[in-house]
Design an enzyme around this catalytic site. Sequence first.
Site, PDB file in Angstrom:
ATOM      1  CB  SER A  21      -0.936  -0.118   1.333  1.00 20.98           C
ATOM      2  OG  SER A  21      -2.109   1.026   1.051  1.00 20.98           O
ATOM      3  CG  ASP A  66      -6.525  -2.208  -4.094  1.00 16.89           C
ATOM      4  OD1 ASP A  66      -7.705  -0.814  -3.692  1.00 16.89           O
ATOM      5  OD2 ASP A  66      -5.900  -2.682  -3.889  1.00 16.89           O
ATOM      6  CG  HIS A  87      -5.905  -1.947  -0.005  1.00 16.54           C
ATOM      7  ND1 HIS A  87      -4.739  -1.765  -0.843  1.00 16.54           N
ATOM      8  CD2 HIS A  87      -5.215  -1.399   0.725  1.00 16.54           C
ATOM      9  CE1 HIS A  87      -4.032  -0.823  -0.367  1.00 16.54           C
ATOM     10  NE2 HIS A  87      -4.633  -1.192   0.822  1.00 16.54           N
TER      11      HIS A  87
END
Length: 374
Positions: A201, A295, A325
């Site tokens: 991320s 995501d 995610h």
Amino acid sequence: MADRAEPSPSALPASAAPASAALASAALAPAAPVTTTARDRIDPAALPWADALAASFPDLGRTVTRADEARRILAAAPRPAAAPPRVGATRDRTVPGPPGAPPVPVRIYLPDPQRWPGPRPTVVFCHGGGWVLCDLDTHDTTARHLVRAAGAAVVSVDYRRAPEHRFPAAAEDAHAALCWAGGHLDELGGDPGALVVAGDSSGGNLAAASLLLARERGGPAVALQVLVYPALDAAQDRASYRSAAEGCFLTAAHMRWFWEQYLGPGGDGRHPLASPLRADLTGMPPAHLVVAGCDPLRDEGRAYHRRLVRAGIRSVLDSHPGMFHGFLGLAGVLPQACEALARLGGAISSTLTNGKTFGEAGGDAGYFPESPLE
């Protein structure tokens, strides 16, 4: 009994004739397509996990707007009761920070020396959390999984977080940790040709930014970049931001809030260190990218992969259409996460014999073909 004749349209009351004609027309018309959302595409086995994570996550950018409140909510969320995966050893320490900045805390993980005696890959790992949330403890299990999947030493970086320390503080800390690891490979049992950067991320963003700084400042040489559902563009304007805006744990609203905290008022989101997708990628090391189909960040990972390939850089895109995610953190319970982790570990371990650093040619060991696009 005689059959009863159906009335003809002309025999129907005048008020009913238009309705009858409309029904007949509708029957002949093609059926309207069924609209599906990104949430509908989440694997049924993964959906309860996505919902559980969403239920304990702060409502960022809406009812929760302060970083300290968001951190309190996240700290109060339930934690897994299972024992963490076993590794050979762990140690917390600090390493020198960027010029004029404080030392950077790191946690060093070493594999079982009986199983992985070395030399081994060394992974500098930056955790996710939108540059604002999470720390060494929230990603302890992920770091341990990396150790076991790759037989690697892992240096997990506790970089400075926003909004207290805005861009580019975290990127500078990531590069400082990379420099320290590159200068202490002997201490870590690392192979000098198998230094790797990794992150999930926002941590994927920092891993990529640390490579740009390494290229600009003369090193250290890196064999592989491993980016897991990375945030790579502050513009937030790709299609997945719309198709997966809601209902898949991470939301587009979350990402808007995260970028606001990281950049601050007047921050330049177009800067390559903030948005590595906009950088010149010439000379970057090979990549292994993991993306989730459900995501908001999906298309940024895909675009980065395509840009690397166009630049002549070997890149693998490991795409998981039914995942959301954060799914890699569920490697102990989701088969897709276990598969992604195994591929990721194979890519890291392949650097021992097929490492490629800036400007050098590398082999194809550990290559996993790109999955079809969702």
